[in-house]
Design an enzyme around this catalytic site. Sequence first.
Site, PDB file in Angstrom:
ATOM      1  NE  ARG A   1      -3.667  -2.336   2.430  1.00 48.73           N
ATOM      2  CZ  ARG A   1      -3.726  -3.236   3.404  1.00 48.73           C
ATOM      3  NH1 ARG A   1      -3.003  -3.076   4.489  1.00 48.73           N
ATOM      4  NH2 ARG A   1      -4.530  -4.273   3.320  1.00 48.73           N
TER       5      ARG A   1
ATOM      6  CB  CYS B   1      -4.007 -13.230  -1.952  1.00 45.19           C
ATOM      7  SG  CYS B   1      -5.791 -13.444  -2.163  1.00 45.19           S
TER       8      CYS B   1
ATOM      9  CG  ASP C   1     -15.752  -4.940  -2.042  1.00 41.52           C
ATOM     10  OD1 ASP C   1     -14.548  -5.173  -1.867  1.00 41.52           O
ATOM     11  OD2 ASP C   1     -16.632  -5.810  -1.901  1.00 41.52           O
TER      12      ASP C   1
ATOM     13  CG  ASN D   1     -19.675  -8.067 -10.760  1.00 39.11           C
ATOM     14  OD1 ASN D   1     -18.605  -8.055 -11.359  1.00 39.11           O
ATOM     15  ND2 ASN D   1     -20.299  -9.190 -10.459  1.00 39.11           N
TER      16      ASN D   1
ATOM     17  CG  ASP E   1      -5.966  -6.405  -2.889  1.00 40.99           C
ATOM     18  OD1 ASP E   1      -5.439  -7.532  -3.022  1.00 40.99           O
ATOM     19  OD2 ASP E   1      -6.216  -5.890  -1.781  1.00 40.99           O
TER      20      ASP E   1
END
Length: 408
Positions: free
Chosen positions: A224, A352, A262, A290, A312
């Site tokens: 970040r 991730c 989000d 979305n 992310d």
Amino acid sequence: MRTYSKVVINKKALRMAQTGHPWVYGEEVVRIDGPWQTGDLVDVYSEKNKYVGTGFINDVSKIRVRLVSRNANDTFDDAFWRRRVDYALAYRRTVMGEDDFSCCRLIFGDADEMPGLTVDLFSDVLVTQTLCYGMDRIKERIFKPLVEGLSTYGIHIRGIYERNDVKVRELDGLTQYKGWYEAPWLPERPGKPMTTICENHILYDVDIENGQKTGFFLDQKYNRLAVSRLAVGKHVLDCFTHTGAFALNAARGGAVSVTAVDISEEAVERTISNIEKNGFSSTVKAVQANVFDLLTQLAEEKNRDYDFIILDPPAFTKSGHTLKNAYRGYKEINLKAMKILPRGGYLATCSCSHFMTDELFRRMLKEAADDAGVSLRQIEGRQQSPDHPILWNVRETDYLKFYLFQVV
């Protein structure tokens, strides 16, 4: 004299153990000598009767034994686990420094030789997750020295909140639940399962009861900051914003405008709260949408409102079986982001999932760039923050890929 039952493993398991990997799978066990039950410590030996290590055995999980030591002289008493805790705290104090120590991951499972255990420190609260049956049985031996150890650094814990509400616990024969951990050496009334943390000089309200994972993603702390340094003067689109962390770092770095997106209404509400808490309401706006649909729309419109896009996403795959679909998902969002950005624009993108290896991720990015008709000028390639240490002999600890590019 050793009193633990003896697990004899085959050559395949021995080869992995000799590289330092701590897992023994059920099909790799040749025989077990002596009585045992799930959660017990057992000694692991080769077929030539060579001691390999000691670990927790489990008859439910595919992972039959999780090694915790390779020293035949270890005795697994309170002092042993206290040493493990002291090592973990000393490591974080060193790599995170005084400023970042009060908000970091203290225990990262196998990377700290405490399999299946996650412990995050959020200011005055510890949030834990225990996914190994054996560790679950002895967790007080970890929790108590953690609280005592932190007090020596001036950090006083008001409560330990267990986020054991994950289905993967059932794979180890454990039940799901969440709530405050009770012990006579802890405060009787820890209060609301909420706390406030400060990361990179930004304040966040953390919902440790209902937030994703343990409530806040600590592994992107320094990524970040990297985004913050590039954001000055930029119009930023932060996709999959969760609690708005990348968006707020971009704003603090000097972005002209930031749109945080989000699909979760709860995430957007939490982001709005964090925006207001930090005084960035004039710079950052949160939108519920979305991301896939939004990026498609912006690409079709040939929108050029943004010159910095941050991707992310959550892990698109948690197993090798869904890797192909995940690959397509990652490529779709990156391809569309590259089409939206003007030449000279900036892209931050990550994965991730450890199943999406760095090699695969880079291949996907190259394909997306080729399809978009652009070139990628790499600025940085980064990973998770050092409080989530990577063991080179345990590939599962190497999961976060993070890249910063200029699109040219």
